[in-house]
Write a protein that holds these residues in place. Sequence first.
Motif, mmCIF file in Angstrom:
data_model
loop_
_atom_site.group_PDB
_atom_site.id
_atom_site.type_symbol
_atom_site.label_atom_id
_atom_site.label_comp_id
_atom_site.label_asym_id
_atom_site.label_seq_id
_atom_site.Cartn_x
_atom_site.Cartn_y
_atom_site.Cartn_z
ATOM 1 N N SER A 120 0.810 -1.218 0.000
ATOM 2 C CA SER A 120 0.000 0.000 0.000
ATOM 3 C C SER A 120 0.842 1.267 0.000
ATOM 4 C CB SER A 120 -0.922 0.004 1.225
ATOM 5 O OG SER A 120 -0.169 0.132 2.421
ATOM 6 N N ILE A 121 2.159 1.146 0.171
ATOM 7 C CA ILE A 121 3.037 2.325 0.157
ATOM 8 C C ILE A 121 3.248 2.770 -1.284
ATOM 9 C CG2 ILE A 121 5.323 3.194 0.757
ATOM 10 C CD1 ILE A 121 5.452 1.168 2.985
ATOM 11 N N ALA A 122 3.104 4.065 -1.529
ATOM 12 C CA ALA A 122 3.246 4.595 -2.881
ATOM 13 C C ALA A 122 4.662 4.366 -3.405
ATOM 14 C CB ALA A 122 2.906 6.084 -2.899
ATOM 15 N N ALA A 123 4.753 3.866 -4.628
ATOM 16 C CA ALA A 123 6.068 3.622 -5.240
ATOM 17 C C ALA A 123 6.832 4.916 -5.467
ATOM 18 C CB ALA A 123 5.895 2.868 -6.558
ATOM 19 N N ASP A 124 6.114 6.052 -5.546
ATOM 20 C CA ASP A 124 6.785 7.336 -5.772
ATOM 21 C C ASP A 124 7.779 7.644 -4.661
ATOM 22 O OD1 ASP A 124 5.148 7.479 -7.915
ATOM 23 O OD2 ASP A 124 3.833 9.046 -7.136
ATOM 24 N N LEU A 125 7.476 7.210 -3.439
ATOM 25 C CA LEU A 125 8.379 7.492 -2.319
ATOM 26 C C LEU A 125 9.727 6.805 -2.524
ATOM 27 C CD1 LEU A 125 5.899 7.110 0.679
ATOM 28 C CD2 LEU A 125 6.725 9.226 -0.368
ATOM 29 N N TYR A 126 9.690 5.553 -2.975
ATOM 30 C CA TYR A 126 10.943 4.839 -3.219
ATOM 31 C C TYR A 126 11.682 5.400 -4.432
ATOM 32 C CZ TYR A 126 9.121 1.460 0.127
ATOM 33 O OH TYR A 126 8.622 0.868 1.264
ATOM 34 N N GLU A 127 10.923 5.844 -5.438
ATOM 35 C CA GLU A 127 11.564 6.454 -6.604
ATOM 36 C C GLU A 127 12.266 7.744 -6.219
ATOM 37 O OE1 GLU A 127 8.458 6.916 -9.432
ATOM 38 O OE2 GLU A 127 8.171 4.763 -9.752
ATOM 39 N N ALA A 128 11.605 8.567 -5.400
ATOM 40 C CA ALA A 128 12.238 9.808 -4.949
ATOM 41 C C ALA A 128 13.458 9.511 -4.079
ATOM 42 C CB ALA A 128 11.229 10.653 -4.163
ATOM 43 N N SER A 129 13.355 8.465 -3.260
ATOM 44 C CA SER A 129 14.493 8.079 -2.427
ATOM 45 C C SER A 129 15.669 7.606 -3.281
ATOM 46 C CB SER A 129 14.060 6.971 -1.461
ATOM 47 O OG SER A 129 15.145 6.533 -0.684
ATOM 48 N N ALA A 130 15.356 6.874 -4.365
ATOM 49 C CA ALA A 130 16.430 6.419 -5.257
ATOM 50 C C ALA A 130 17.123 7.586 -5.931
ATOM 51 C CB ALA A 130 15.858 5.461 -6.297
ATOM 52 N N VAL A 131 16.344 8.604 -6.285
ATOM 53 C CA VAL A 131 16.936 9.799 -6.902
ATOM 54 C C VAL A 131 17.926 10.461 -5.948
ATOM 55 C CG1 VAL A 131 16.430 12.123 -7.757
ATOM 56 C CG2 VAL A 131 14.993 10.200 -8.434
ATOM 57 N N GLU A 132 17.584 10.444 -4.639
ATOM 58 C CA GLU A 132 18.458 11.045 -3.635
ATOM 59 C C GLU A 132 19.650 10.155 -3.295
ATOM 60 O OE1 GLU A 132 18.264 14.044 -2.369
ATOM 61 O OE2 GLU A 132 16.508 14.511 -3.581
ATOM 62 N N GLY A 133 19.701 8.956 -3.864
ATOM 63 C CA GLY A 133 20.831 8.060 -3.632
ATOM 64 C C GLY A 133 20.710 7.186 -2.401
ATOM 65 N N ALA A 134 19.502 7.051 -1.844
ATOM 66 C CA ALA A 134 19.315 6.225 -0.653
ATOM 67 C C ALA A 134 19.344 4.744 -1.016
ATOM 68 C CB ALA A 134 17.993 6.573 0.030
ATOM 69 N N GLY A 135 19.839 3.933 -0.083
ATOM 70 C CA GLY A 135 19.906 2.495 -0.292
ATOM 71 C C GLY A 135 18.762 1.767 0.379
ATOM 72 N N PRO A 136 18.734 0.433 0.295
ATOM 73 C CA PRO A 136 17.646 -0.357 0.880
ATOM 74 C C PRO A 136 17.515 -0.162 2.393
ATOM 75 C CG PRO A 136 18.940 -1.688 -0.653
ATOM 76 C CD PRO A 136 19.674 -0.402 -0.474
ATOM 77 N N TRP A 137 18.636 -0.079 3.090
ATOM 78 C CA TRP A 137 18.591 0.080 4.541
ATOM 79 C C TRP A 137 17.938 1.405 4.925
ATOM 80 C CZ3 TRP A 137 18.812 -3.409 8.070
ATOM 81 C CH2 TRP A 137 19.081 -3.085 9.395
ATOM 82 N N THR A 138 18.313 2.476 4.213
ATOM 83 C CA THR A 138 17.714 3.782 4.474
ATOM 84 C C THR A 138 16.233 3.777 4.130
ATOM 85 O OG1 THR A 138 19.818 4.871 4.008
ATOM 86 C CG2 THR A 138 17.849 6.246 3.950
ATOM 87 N N ASN A 139 15.874 3.146 3.018
ATOM 88 C CA ASN A 139 14.463 3.055 2.640
ATOM 89 C C ASN A 139 13.642 2.359 3.721
ATOM 90 O OD1 ASN A 139 14.887 4.332 0.220
ATOM 91 N ND2 ASN A 139 15.008 2.448 -0.983
ATOM 92 N N PHE A 140 14.202 1.309 4.306
ATOM 93 C CA PHE A 140 13.461 0.568 5.330
ATOM 94 C C PHE A 140 13.225 1.418 6.572
ATOM 95 C CE2 PHE A 140 13.522 -2.082 9.185
ATOM 96 C CZ PHE A 140 12.393 -2.842 8.961
ATOM 97 N N TRP A 141 14.269 2.085 7.060
ATOM 98 C CA TRP A 141 14.153 2.833 8.318
ATOM 99 C C TRP A 141 13.427 4.164 8.137
ATOM 100 C CZ3 TRP A 141 14.697 0.626 12.800
ATOM 101 C CH2 TRP A 141 15.536 -0.483 12.932
ATOM 102 N N ARG A 142 13.538 4.776 6.940
ATOM 103 C CA ARG A 142 12.954 6.099 6.746
ATOM 104 C C ARG A 142 11.587 6.077 6.061
ATOM 105 N NH1 ARG A 142 16.661 10.256 7.359
ATOM 106 N NH2 ARG A 142 18.204 9.573 8.904
#
Length: 371
Positions: free
Chosen positions: A115-137
């Motif tokens: 149910s989490i919007a994929a846009d959030l992960y796409e924006a995080s990828a643009v900022e250079g965040a990794g899987p660990w950061t995506n999980f915690w943030r």
Amino acid sequence: VFVWTVVFSALTVLGAGALGMGLAVLLNWEALPGRGVYRVILFLPYAVPGFISILVFKGLFNQNLGEINFILHGLFGVRPAWFSDPLLAKVMLLIVNVWLGFPYMMVLCSGLIKSIAADLYEASAVEGAGPWTNFWRITLPLILKPLTPLLISAFAFNFNNFVLISLLTDGRPDYLNTKLPAGTTDILVSYTWRIAFQDSGQQFGLAAAISTVIFLMVAAITWVQMRLTQTVIAKPAGLKHSPPNPDEPKPSHPPIRIEDPACVAKTFPDYFEAFFALVQADAAHIPVITIDGPSASGKGTLASAVAARLGYHLLDSGALYRATGVAAERAGIPLSDEQACGAVAAAMHLRFEGDRVYLDGEDISVELRQE
């Protein structure tokens, strides 16, 4: 017995929740081959009746003939006394209960992650965040709040998990030198059963008193769970506002109605009505509102409705880019220099009067309407 009951329930929920969430995140990884097969295999412990799994584990943990001790003896030369050592018996109970509970948590977390919007992960990828950061943030904060009531209900269930204790250890090994029979692995409900119907038996008064205490505890846990459930439903994530005051006059404008069938925003009229009420209350402190969304989401229709409702000027991203281009050209900066254009965009001053747009005091309305 009471302390072990609380510790047993809490550690079970923590272990099953952590394992289920970790597996759900892993199975949500699209690059993982055979995700469907893994998901079915990991769900099997929940599909098998619990009492069958418990009896199977009772055989596996047998000190002399169990496969677990056979493996441990072959690798490390030890045969743990799972049923006679109090600490090992508690560890065994936790292992079996986590095994029985993690598939349920995995399914819940998988649904919440979807149910989490994929846009959030796409924006995080643009900022250079990794899987660990995506999980915690991103992942954990967004699923933890709706998951909390379910974790509390799981705690209440394990608080009275009589079947596991009865079939696996029967509460043993027992404490020594006690007036009433009590086992080191007994929880309150199994202890009540023993003093009422087993061993010394016939202690119905004490058993009834303990049962009443258990009822009050579970009722309190259920009340907390229901309160948290109502909170999650009543307050969408990211929207914080005070409840409406019945004494305040209602706004004169009609409710917003978005007729565009392609606009997903029309599905949430109450959410946006609350949004408008929030913005109108603090309009003097909100100079700019940005509305974004994926392609064909209806964000343009929504932005037009917001601007019309609040009396704001509407400036789409294309016009903003063109305003930056005009400012950059007048400063002699080539549009290919993105860093310099970004500095121009941050420093330029736009002013709106009616349908006219002014850049540093000069009317650029016509230029904004041209590609």
